[in-house]
Write a protein that holds these residues in place. Structure first.
Motif, PDB file in Angstrom:
ATOM      1  N   GLY A 515       9.260 -51.733  79.040  1.00 25.29           N
ATOM      2  CA  GLY A 515       9.093 -53.182  79.079  1.00 25.29           C
ATOM      3  C   GLY A 515       8.929 -53.726  80.484  1.00 25.29           C
ATOM      4  O   GLY A 515       8.123 -54.637  80.727  1.00 25.29           O
ATOM      5  N   ILE A 531      11.677 -61.609  75.853  1.00 24.69           N
ATOM      6  CA  ILE A 531      11.861 -60.158  75.737  1.00 24.69           C
ATOM      7  C   ILE A 531      13.045 -59.909  74.806  1.00 24.69           C
ATOM      8  O   ILE A 531      14.160 -60.353  75.087  1.00 24.69           O
ATOM      9  N   THR A 588      14.385 -52.307  81.335  1.00 23.41           N
ATOM     10  CA  THR A 588      14.061 -53.741  81.388  1.00 23.41           C
ATOM     11  C   THR A 588      15.263 -54.532  81.886  1.00 23.41           C
ATOM     12  O   THR A 588      15.134 -55.439  82.719  1.00 23.41           O
TER      13      THR A 588
END
Length: 750
Positions: A515, A531, A588
């Motif tokens: 990500g 996200i 991420t």
């Protein structure tokens, strides 16, 4: 020579944009109402050389306020003008073509520029005439019997005056640009005044010797075979009639060839052979697009002429099934609209090219063709075939390395078109508002991670090809952890944020490990993004030995606390988030938002740590959502717990539903009923991390159940509510900018 770029100011929502062109093909993409069509129309209008094509409402909305402020007596504001700076990339062999617009004999470099302004001929005199007209009208109105009352005569304001007198007061003016007076972004130095182009012929004529612009519009008005074509709109036509016009204008005609004319009268077959002969190059070029294909009908041109009315008939296109005497010929109305549109586009492009070629001594060296939405009526594979081969269609035999060249610009909403070309030709139109005004910024994706050592560009391009990503057309994006989230998210949106169903969302499955590689692209594009990822708690451990099962270990990067410190490979084993000393393996969360490794700190992080502005992108923001602690009720006890993944969080926050016998197929029911929430969390963790657990089956079973029976995990709920608020805000600002500007203008005219 090719068109390098242009800078456009004060035109509709394109307040100040710089559009760069690739030497061969450029692709304009962006959400609806982002200015793609305006960017093409502006070039057409300026290069037409006609001031009558402009209207007052082609000026950017923020200039309307300036016009109205100029209505007063005391102002030092400058009269707004729409300006277009055209920059041509010129090589030494082409230098003679641009002599009229060279700034001096000392010019050097590759860029030659010309500015076109739609501006007031004499601003001082314009204001004098307006004020005089307004004063005279006011005096006449007040002299009416009984006075003027509420009546306000024309012109009420300068906008009101210009709506009627624009073409009398404004004109097109041309200037020579000196590249040395502009920076790398082609913004002029302070105080720079370009030299007016006063040569004979004038600027409009000079431009026509350099470039021709044609546009193939999205609304092609091709008759649908399933409709009653006789009652179709006046602009509709069938494919055969369009091909006939192409023949009459461009292909080898035999008006003086009496041998052919005699053959036409003697035998219809002679005419059929003739039509097939003259259409063969066109049909061959259509065949290069890979359609109809091996098992599909091929094309044949067959005469519909009768000797008595020889020159008034149309050639007809037929679809041939079979071969020889047993072949069956069907008229063009029996073909699908998609294939007909493909042929139509190709013929239109070739027609435009033929017109350009046949200008002979007046032929400009550059031919710029805008193609709007070629994907209309074409299925995905045919879209890709067209884009793959469109440049080959424009090759002119014998001119490959000559002075003449064609450039293509495609405006599209199709990810399949982007699929074929990668990032380099993409020009992304990003919508935003500045001080309540609609505006657009145009980004050149060839500059994204440019150079020989791109960080993530190649990975992202390959990923886009695999997913046919619609990121470039979205109002907002949601990056999700995996397939389960991707499957369940539409239903979760329906439960928690129905408004988002009306927005153009791009849902990308990227995984926690990858990500963060989308970070620079998201920030470059400036798209509001949510996200949704997993907290992925692990307990640090040593690297696995040869005797250990490597599947039990999770490898992840630890970038360290200092930017200069290189990342280190570490290993961990999955554990419950409540485990002492647990850290996250999710890159991420480590490298993007919130930039924290420790699980306890992740759970304690507030919304301000999970959210960030996207610099230079107006109101656009980004937020991360991962599992959080919630109250879990089970066995008469309530404990604040956090799941490690979506499946665990779902099982904890829907404990009663998941542990019911009728929900056994979901896959989260524990065989031995846990006695308290902690045991439930431990059992769910063991079940989900086990090799036998089928995540896709879990998602499909949840989809098949009654959506009212289960709750969306809280971390996803909070993320969707946040995204709804952001998209609503952007929609409100965009709508307000659209509504308020016309209202302010109408008020000034009322």
């Amino acid at each position: 020579m090719h068109l390098h770029s242009y800078r456009l100011k004060n035109y509709r929502r394109l307040c100040d944009v710089h559009v760069e062109f690739a030497p061969d093909i450029s692709i304009f993409v962006g959400a609806n109402n982002s200015g793609k069509t305006s960017a093409t129309q502006a070039l057409e209008m300026f290069l037409s050389g006609s001031k009558n094509r402009f209207s007052l409402f082609d000026f950017s909305s923020y200039t309307w306020k300036i016009f109205n402020e100029l209505s007063g007596e005391d102002t030092d504001l400058e009269m707004p003008a729409i300006t277009l700076d055209l920059w041509f990339h010129v090589t030494e062999p082409d230098l003679y073509l641009v002599i009229p617009i060279l700034p001096s004999s000392d010019w050097s470099g590759n860029l030659v520029g010309i500015r076109i302004e739609f501006a007031a001929q004499n601003p001082i005199e314009l204001l004098r005439r307006f004020r005089e007209k307004k004063q005279n009208s006011y005096e006449r109105a007040t002299a009416l019997l009984g006075g003027a009352g509420d009546y306000i005569p024309w012109p009420k304001s300068l906008m009101d005056y210009l709506e009627k007198e624009l073409h009398n007061e404004f004109d097109l003016r041309y200037f020579i640009l000196d590249r040395s007076q502009f920076n790398d972004e082609l913004i002029s130095n302070d105080g720079y005044k370009p030299v007016p182009l006063t040569s004979n012929p004038g600027g409009g004529a000079v431009l026509k010797t350099l470039i021709r612009v044609d546009c193939l519009n999205a609304q092609r008005h091709l008759a649908d075979p399933s409709s009653n074509t006789q009652n179709a709109g006046g602009r509709s036509e069938d494919l055969s009639r369009r091909l006939s016009r192409f023949y009459l204008r461009n292909l080898a005609q035999r008006d003086e060839d009496h041998t052919v004319l005699k053959a036409l009268f003697d035998s219809e077959n002679g005419l059929n052979d003739h039509l097939m002969e003259v259409f063969k190059p066109t049909l061959d070029r259509i065949a290069t697009l890979g359609y109809p294909g091996l098992h599909n009908p091929h094309l044949e041109i067959k005469s519909a002429l009768k000797p008595a009315t020889l020159m008034s008939q149309d050639a007809r296109i037929h679809y041939v099934l079979g071969k020889g005497n047993d072949a069956v010929r069907l008229p063009d109305s029996y073909s699908g609209l998609g294939f007909k549109n493909l042929i139509y586009i190709v013929v239109e492009i070739l027609d435009l090219q033929e017109k350009w070629i046949h200008e002979k001594e007046d032929r400009p060296p550059l031919h710029l063709i805008f193609i709007e939405e070629p994907e209309a009526h074409l299925h995905a594979q045919l879209q890709q075939v067209f884009v793959r081969n469109v440049l080959d269609l424009l090759k002119v035999e014998g001119e490959e390395n000559g002075v003449f060249s064609s450039q293509v610009v495609i405006t599209t909403h199709s990810p399949h078109v982007i699929y074929e070309r990668g990032f380099s030709p993409i020009r992304y139109f990003r919508r935003h508002t500045i001080n309540g005004e609609q505006s657009t910024k145009i980004l050149n994706l060839s500059r994204f991670q440019a150079g020989d050592m791109p960080k993530d560009r190649d990975f992202l391009q390959r990923y886009m090809k695999l997913t046919h990503c619609d990121l470039f057309f979205a109002d907002a994006a949601i990056l999700v952890e995996g397939n389960v989230e991707r499957l369940l998210l539409p239903l979760m949106i329906e439960k928690e944020a129905k408004f988002l169903r009306s927005a153009s969302l791009c849902i990308l499955e990227v995984g926690g490990a990858f990500g963060h590689r989308f970070r620079e692209l998201i920030e470059f594009l400036g798209i509001t993004t949510l996200i949704i990822t997993d907290i992925d708690s692990v307990i640090n451990t040593d690297a696995p030995t040869n005797d250990e099962d490597e599947d039990e270990f999770i490898e992840f990067d630890d970038p360290g606390n200092e930017p200069e410190v290189p990342s280190v490979k570490r290993y961990g084993k999955a554990c419950l988030p409540a485990t002492q000393g647990a850290v996250t393996s999710n890159q991420t969360l480590i490298q993007w938002l919130p930039g924290i490794r420790n699980i306890d700190k992740l759970l304690a992080a507030g919304n301000e740590s999970k959210e960030a502005d996207l610099a230079g992108s107006g109101p656009a923001k980004i937020r991360v959502a991962y599992q959080i602690a919630t109250d879990v009720i089970w066995g008469g006890s309530t404990v604040s717990l956090c799941g490690r993944t979506l499946e665990e969080a779902f099982g904890l926050e829907n404990a009663e539903w998941c542990q019911a016998l009728e929900q056994k197929s979901v896959g989260l029911k524990i065989r031995t009923p846990p006695v308290d929430p902690n045991m439930l969390a431990s059992a769910l963790h063991k079940r989900v991390t086990g090799k036998a657990f089928d995540k896709t089956k879990f998602a499909l079973q949840v989809l098949a159940s009654e959506k009212e029976a289960w709750n969306v995990p809280k971390y996803i709920q909070e993320g969707l509510v946040w995204l709804k608020g952001q998209v609503s805000l952007e929609v409100e600002e965009e709508t307000e900018a659209m509504v308020q500007a016309p209202i302010s203008v109408m008020e000034s005219m009322s």
